[in-house]
Scaffold this motif. Structure first.
Motif, PDB file in Angstrom:
ATOM      1  N   PRO A  60       0.827  -1.206   0.000  1.00  0.00           N
ATOM      2  CA  PRO A  60       0.000   0.000   0.000  1.00  0.00           C
ATOM      3  C   PRO A  60       0.863   1.258   0.000  1.00  0.00           C
ATOM      4  CG  PRO A  60      -0.738  -1.553   1.686  1.00  0.00           C
ATOM      5  CD  PRO A  60       0.579  -2.056   1.181  1.00  0.00           C
ATOM      6  N   LEU A  61       0.314   2.316  -0.566  1.00  0.00           N
ATOM      7  CA  LEU A  61       1.021   3.597  -0.590  1.00  0.00           C
ATOM      8  C   LEU A  61       1.012   4.227   0.798  1.00  0.00           C
ATOM      9  CD1 LEU A  61      -0.347   5.223  -3.880  1.00  0.00           C
ATOM     10  CD2 LEU A  61       1.602   3.698  -3.607  1.00  0.00           C
ATOM     11  N   SER A  62       2.065   4.966   1.083  1.00  0.00           N
ATOM     12  CA  SER A  62       2.097   5.722   2.324  1.00  0.00           C
ATOM     13  C   SER A  62       1.164   6.919   2.210  1.00  0.00           C
ATOM     14  CB  SER A  62       3.525   6.199   2.612  1.00  0.00           C
ATOM     15  OG  SER A  62       3.914   7.167   1.632  1.00  0.00           O
ATOM     16  N   LEU A  63       0.884   7.587   3.314  1.00  0.00           N
ATOM     17  CA  LEU A  63      -0.005   8.748   3.309  1.00  0.00           C
ATOM     18  C   LEU A  63       0.539   9.842   2.400  1.00  0.00           C
ATOM     19  CD1 LEU A  63      -2.554  10.058   4.431  1.00  0.00           C
ATOM     20  CD2 LEU A  63      -1.198  10.875   6.375  1.00  0.00           C
ATOM     21  N   GLU A  64       1.844  10.064   2.469  1.00  0.00           N
ATOM     22  CA  GLU A  64       2.467  11.085   1.632  1.00  0.00           C
ATOM     23  C   GLU A  64       2.378  10.724   0.153  1.00  0.00           C
ATOM     24  OE1 GLU A  64       6.814  13.292   1.091  1.00  0.00           O
ATOM     25  OE2 GLU A  64       6.435  12.040   2.866  1.00  0.00           O
ATOM     26  N   GLU A  65       2.597   9.446  -0.164  1.00  0.00           N
ATOM     27  CA  GLU A  65       2.503   8.982  -1.553  1.00  0.00           C
ATOM     28  C   GLU A  65       1.069   9.135  -2.081  1.00  0.00           C
ATOM     29  OE1 GLU A  65       6.036   5.590  -1.764  1.00  0.00           O
ATOM     30  OE2 GLU A  65       4.051   5.067  -0.972  1.00  0.00           O
ATOM     31  N   LYS A  66       0.089   8.856  -1.226  1.00  0.00           N
ATOM     32  CA  LYS A  66      -1.309   8.997  -1.631  1.00  0.00           C
ATOM     33  C   LYS A  66      -1.650  10.456  -1.938  1.00  0.00           C
ATOM     34  CE  LYS A  66      -3.547   5.003   0.502  1.00  0.00           C
ATOM     35  NZ  LYS A  66      -4.563   4.535   1.474  1.00  0.00           N
ATOM     36  N   ARG A  67      -1.152  11.349  -1.096  1.00  0.00           N
ATOM     37  CA  ARG A  67      -1.422  12.770  -1.321  1.00  0.00           C
ATOM     38  C   ARG A  67      -0.799  13.247  -2.629  1.00  0.00           C
ATOM     39  NH1 ARG A  67      -0.200  14.996   4.830  1.00  0.00           N
ATOM     40  NH2 ARG A  67      -2.236  14.432   5.728  1.00  0.00           N
ATOM     41  N   SER A  68       0.405  12.788  -2.877  1.00  0.00           N
ATOM     42  CA  SER A  68       1.101  13.176  -4.110  1.00  0.00           C
ATOM     43  C   SER A  68       0.368  12.627  -5.332  1.00  0.00           C
ATOM     44  CB  SER A  68       2.539  12.658  -4.071  1.00  0.00           C
ATOM     45  OG  SER A  68       3.201  12.930  -5.285  1.00  0.00           O
ATOM     46  N   LEU A  69      -0.064  11.355  -5.234  1.00  0.00           N
ATOM     47  CA  LEU A  69      -0.777  10.737  -6.353  1.00  0.00           C
ATOM     48  C   LEU A  69      -2.130  11.406  -6.571  1.00  0.00           C
ATOM     49  CD1 LEU A  69      -0.998   8.544  -8.515  1.00  0.00           C
ATOM     50  CD2 LEU A  69      -1.912   6.990  -6.766  1.00  0.00           C
ATOM     51  N   GLU A  70      -2.825  11.724  -5.491  1.00  0.00           N
ATOM     52  CA  GLU A  70      -4.143  12.372  -5.606  1.00  0.00           C
ATOM     53  C   GLU A  70      -4.021  13.713  -6.318  1.00  0.00           C
ATOM     54  OE1 GLU A  70      -8.013  13.441  -2.810  1.00  0.00           O
ATOM     55  OE2 GLU A  70      -6.084  13.002  -1.868  1.00  0.00           O
ATOM     56  N   ALA A  71      -2.991  14.477  -5.987  1.00  0.00           N
ATOM     57  CA  ALA A  71      -2.779  15.773  -6.642  1.00  0.00           C
ATOM     58  C   ALA A  71      -2.518  15.587  -8.136  1.00  0.00           C
ATOM     59  CB  ALA A  71      -1.609  16.501  -5.983  1.00  0.00           C
ATOM     60  N   ALA A  72      -1.730  14.556  -8.476  1.00  0.00           N
ATOM     61  CA  ALA A  72      -1.430  14.285  -9.884  1.00  0.00           C
ATOM     62  C   ALA A  72      -2.684  13.850 -10.639  1.00  0.00           C
ATOM     63  CB  ALA A  72      -0.354  13.204  -9.981  1.00  0.00           C
ATOM     64  N   LEU A  73      -3.529  13.067  -9.976  1.00  0.00           N
ATOM     65  CA  LEU A  73      -4.749  12.585 -10.637  1.00  0.00           C
ATOM     66  C   LEU A  73      -5.775  13.712 -10.796  1.00  0.00           C
ATOM     67  CD1 LEU A  73      -5.207   9.045  -9.033  1.00  0.00           C
ATOM     68  CD2 LEU A  73      -4.038   9.697 -11.144  1.00  0.00           C
ATOM     69  N   ASP A  74      -5.828  14.592  -9.821  1.00  0.00           N
ATOM     70  CA  ASP A  74      -6.711  15.767  -9.971  1.00  0.00           C
ATOM     71  C   ASP A  74      -6.267  16.619 -11.159  1.00  0.00           C
ATOM     72  OD1 ASP A  74      -8.154  14.951  -7.790  1.00  0.00           O
ATOM     73  OD2 ASP A  74      -7.205  16.325  -6.376  1.00  0.00           O
ATOM     74  N   LYS A  75      -4.968  16.695 -11.355  1.00  0.00           N
ATOM     75  CA  LYS A  75      -4.433  17.430 -12.501  1.00  0.00           C
ATOM     76  C   LYS A  75      -4.831  16.743 -13.807  1.00  0.00           C
ATOM     77  CE  LYS A  75      -0.130  19.203 -14.497  1.00  0.00           C
ATOM     78  NZ  LYS A  75       1.354  19.227 -14.410  1.00  0.00           N
ATOM     79  N   LEU A  76      -4.767  15.392 -13.829  1.00  0.00           N
ATOM     80  CA  LEU A  76      -5.197  14.639 -15.021  1.00  0.00           C
ATOM     81  C   LEU A  76      -6.667  14.914 -15.320  1.00  0.00           C
ATOM     82  CD1 LEU A  76      -3.595  11.062 -14.776  1.00  0.00           C
ATOM     83  CD2 LEU A  76      -3.036  12.888 -16.394  1.00  0.00           C
ATOM     84  N   ASN A  77      -7.475  14.974 -14.288  1.00  0.00           N
ATOM     85  CA  ASN A  77      -8.898  15.259 -14.477  1.00  0.00           C
ATOM     86  C   ASN A  77      -9.089  16.628 -15.123  1.00  0.00           C
ATOM     87  OD1 ASN A  77     -11.791  15.089 -14.171  1.00  0.00           O
ATOM     88  ND2 ASN A  77     -11.606  16.324 -12.324  1.00  0.00           N
ATOM     89  N   ARG A  78      -8.345  17.614 -14.668  1.00  0.00           N
ATOM     90  CA  ARG A  78      -8.450  18.962 -15.248  1.00  0.00           C
ATOM     91  C   ARG A  78      -7.991  18.962 -16.707  1.00  0.00           C
ATOM     92  NH1 ARG A  78      -6.527  20.270 -10.030  1.00  0.00           N
ATOM     93  NH2 ARG A  78      -4.371  20.499 -10.771  1.00  0.00           N
ATOM     94  N   GLU A  79      -6.955  18.191 -16.995  1.00  0.00           N
ATOM     95  CA  GLU A  79      -6.473  18.086 -18.374  1.00  0.00           C
ATOM     96  C   GLU A  79      -7.541  17.465 -19.278  1.00  0.00           C
ATOM     97  OE1 GLU A  79      -2.847  15.884 -18.365  1.00  0.00           O
ATOM     98  OE2 GLU A  79      -1.736  17.396 -17.203  1.00  0.00           O
ATOM     99  N   ALA A  80      -8.208  16.427 -18.751  1.00  0.00           N
ATOM    100  CA  ALA A  80      -9.264  15.753 -19.529  1.00  0.00           C
ATOM    101  C   ALA A  80     -10.419  16.710 -19.811  1.00  0.00           C
ATOM    102  CB  ALA A  80      -9.759  14.523 -18.781  1.00  0.00           C
ATOM    103  N   ILE A  81     -10.784  17.494 -18.809  1.00  0.00           N
ATOM    104  CA  ILE A  81     -11.871  18.473 -18.990  1.00  0.00           C
ATOM    105  C   ILE A  81     -11.489  19.491 -20.059  1.00  0.00           C
ATOM    106  CG2 ILE A  81     -13.118  20.360 -17.863  1.00  0.00           C
ATOM    107  CD1 ILE A  81     -12.941  18.718 -15.249  1.00  0.00           C
ATOM    108  N   ALA A  82     -10.245  19.953 -20.014  1.00  0.00           N
ATOM    109  CA  ALA A  82      -9.771  20.928 -21.014  1.00  0.00           C
ATOM    110  C   ALA A  82      -9.817  20.335 -22.421  1.00  0.00           C
ATOM    111  CB  ALA A  82      -8.356  21.379 -20.669  1.00  0.00           C
ATOM    112  N   LYS A  83      -9.406  19.082 -22.554  1.00  0.00           N
ATOM    113  CA  LYS A  83      -9.444  18.415 -23.863  1.00  0.00           C
ATOM    114  C   LYS A  83     -10.876  18.282 -24.370  1.00  0.00           C
ATOM    115  CE  LYS A  83      -5.191  15.694 -23.293  1.00  0.00           C
ATOM    116  NZ  LYS A  83      -4.632  14.330 -23.127  1.00  0.00           N
ATOM    117  N   LEU A  84     -11.780  17.930 -23.461  1.00  0.00           N
ATOM    118  CA  LEU A  84     -13.187  17.776 -23.859  1.00  0.00           C
ATOM    119  C   LEU A  84     -13.752  19.113 -24.332  1.00  0.00           C
ATOM    120  CD1 LEU A  84     -15.414  15.540 -23.899  1.00  0.00           C
ATOM    121  CD2 LEU A  84     -16.200  16.482 -21.726  1.00  0.00           C
ATOM    122  N   GLN A  85     -13.437  20.161 -23.612  1.00  0.00           N
ATOM    123  CA  GLN A  85     -13.927  21.501 -23.989  1.00  0.00           C
ATOM    124  C   GLN A  85     -13.329  21.967 -25.316  1.00  0.00           C
ATOM    125  OE1 GLN A  85     -12.871  23.721 -20.462  1.00  0.00           O
ATOM    126  NE2 GLN A  85     -14.817  23.255 -19.433  1.00  0.00           N
ATOM    127  N   ALA A  86     -12.129  21.469 -25.612  1.00  0.00           N
ATOM    128  CA  ALA A  86     -11.476  21.837 -26.879  1.00  0.00           C
ATOM    129  C   ALA A  86     -11.944  20.973 -28.044  1.00  0.00           C
ATOM    130  CB  ALA A  86      -9.959  21.721 -26.719  1.00  0.00           C
TER     131      ALA A  86
END
Length: 406
Positions: A60-86
């Motif tokens: 399992p990921l550590s708490l710090e690793e989870k936070r880092s991954l969550e931030a990266a995945l939230d960024k991916l979500n924003r990228e996907a939204i931008a692509k859809l809008q484009a």
């Protein structure tokens, strides 16, 4: 020279035959590969992702690793939204699928919430393939939960909501049924009631009336709060109307009437009496003895509505009474009731209703061969029709016909 020509002809013919038959022979020998029905789900790709820390698949990921991954995945979500809008729909869902593959490392609940979010977007975009991928992944999660001795109610709740986002009501009900089993095992009546309400609403929203009725009937055994009882009975009456079960609709509405009487809620009670009268009128087609019950309920609806100055509803009840009197051949009662209907429409300031009432009165007088009274009614109806800019042909034809007889 002749032999050379013959030899040339023979070689040419042989080559031609070979050219014709060789592809056919090869086609017979080479069996076509069976087509793949669906491509593999991108949510099940197991290739290591650079966003994952080393050893993520083993521990399992550590708490710090989870936070880092969550931030990266939230960024991916924003990228996907931008692509859809484009306008890059394919690129957007490819990015979302990468996000969804990695969300599972943050826990089951986090993954389901992400699947629900993207599933809702896929549905609005009519992306059936993406909906299939998400539904399949949700089913995998559900099977894993079924193997647990005490699955999380919160996760099951999220699973049911996610299934609804991808429009899979039957699978959603399966998830909520698991919650129901847990609630009963814990003797948690409140949780059982809330879950049954959710299941009933799913059935109702998806027009599965028999299943919805069964669930609401189970609810009525458990609920004690008047608001819950009222809502369940209202929904049951609606279901019985849709499934053409007037007897059961009457039973549900009679129970509702007790609640409204306790509250002195005569506005709702008069509407209920109107509906009960209509149910009895339907039943009276097979059992004429029930006509009196229809009359009784329409009269109660009219009296109650009139007393509380609900003239629109009073007019509706009176119109039902007039129609029933005419159907039963009681023209005198129909005429008297039509006169009261005219007053109700006048008090409700419903000039179209007044116009129609005059037409109805005129026709009743005609049936009774009281031509002068019929003529007066049609003339008043014509005046209103002219003022309203409505169709006048019916009135003028009746007036000309009566005038020709005089």
């Amino acid at each position: 020279m002749l032999n050379i020509q013959r030899l040339s002809f023979t070689i040419t013919t042989t080559i031609a035959i070979c050219l014709i038959w060789t592809p056919l022979t090869l086609a017979k020998e080479k069996k076509p590969l069976p087509p793949k029905e669906f491509p593999p789900s991108p949510l099940e790709i197991t290739v290591p992702d650079p966003l994952l820390p080393q050893g993520a698949s083993q521990q399992p990921l550590s708490l710090e690793e989870k936070r880092s991954l969550e931030a990266a995945l939230d960024k991916l979500n924003r990228e996907a939204i931008a692509k859809l809008q484009a306008g890059d729909t394919e690129g957007a869902f490819a990015t979302w699928n990468r996000e969804l593959r990695l969300r599972r490392y943050l826990g089951t609940l986090a993954e389901i919430e992400a699947l629900k979010r993207v599933g809702g977007i896929a549905y609005t975009r009519n992306n059936r393939q993406q909906i299939r991928y998400i539904t399949q992944r949700l089913q995998v999660i559900q099977k894993q939960l079924e193997q647990q001795q005490t699955p999380s109610v919160q996760i099951l709740q999220a699973l049911g909501e996610a299934y609804l986002q991808v429009r899979s009501p039957n699978l959603a009900v399966e998830a909520y049924n698991q919650i129901l089993i847990i609630a009963r095992g814990n003797s948690d009546v409140a949780a059982e009631v809330e879950t049954l309400k959710t299941i009933a609403k799913i059935h109702l929203d998806w027009f599965d009336y028999p299943a919805a009725a069964t669930t609401y009937e189970r609810l009525l055994v458990l609920v004690s709060n008047n608001n819950d009882v009222e809502q369940s009975l209202q929904d049951l009456a609606y279901i019985y109307d849709r499934t053409k079960q007037p007897r059961k609709a009457i039973d549900a509405r009679k129970k509702l009437s007790l609640i409204y009487r306790q509250r002195n809620d005569f506005a709702k009670l008069s509407a209920l009496k109107l509906a009960i009268g209509a149910d009895y009128e339907v039943l009276a087609k097979e059992n004429s003895n029930l006509v009196d019950e229809a009359f009784k309920n329409y009269q109660e609806a009219y009296t109650m509505a009139w007393d509380f100055q609900q003239y629109v509803r009073a007019a509706e009840a009176l119109q039902r009474l007039v129609s029933l009197y005419i159907a039963e051949g009681q023209t005198e009662d129909a005429l008297q009731t039509s006169q009261i209907l005219l007053q109700a429409e006048e008090r409700a300031a419903n000039f179209y209703g007044m116009m129609n009432a005059y037409e109805q009165i005129g026709k009743i007088y005609l049936q009774r061969q009281e031509n002068q009274s019929a003529l007066a009614a049609f003339q008043k109806g014509l005046e209103l029709a002219q003022q309203l800019g409505s169709e006048t042909d019916e009135f003028t034809q009746q007036i000309e016909k009566i005038s020709g007889r005089s």
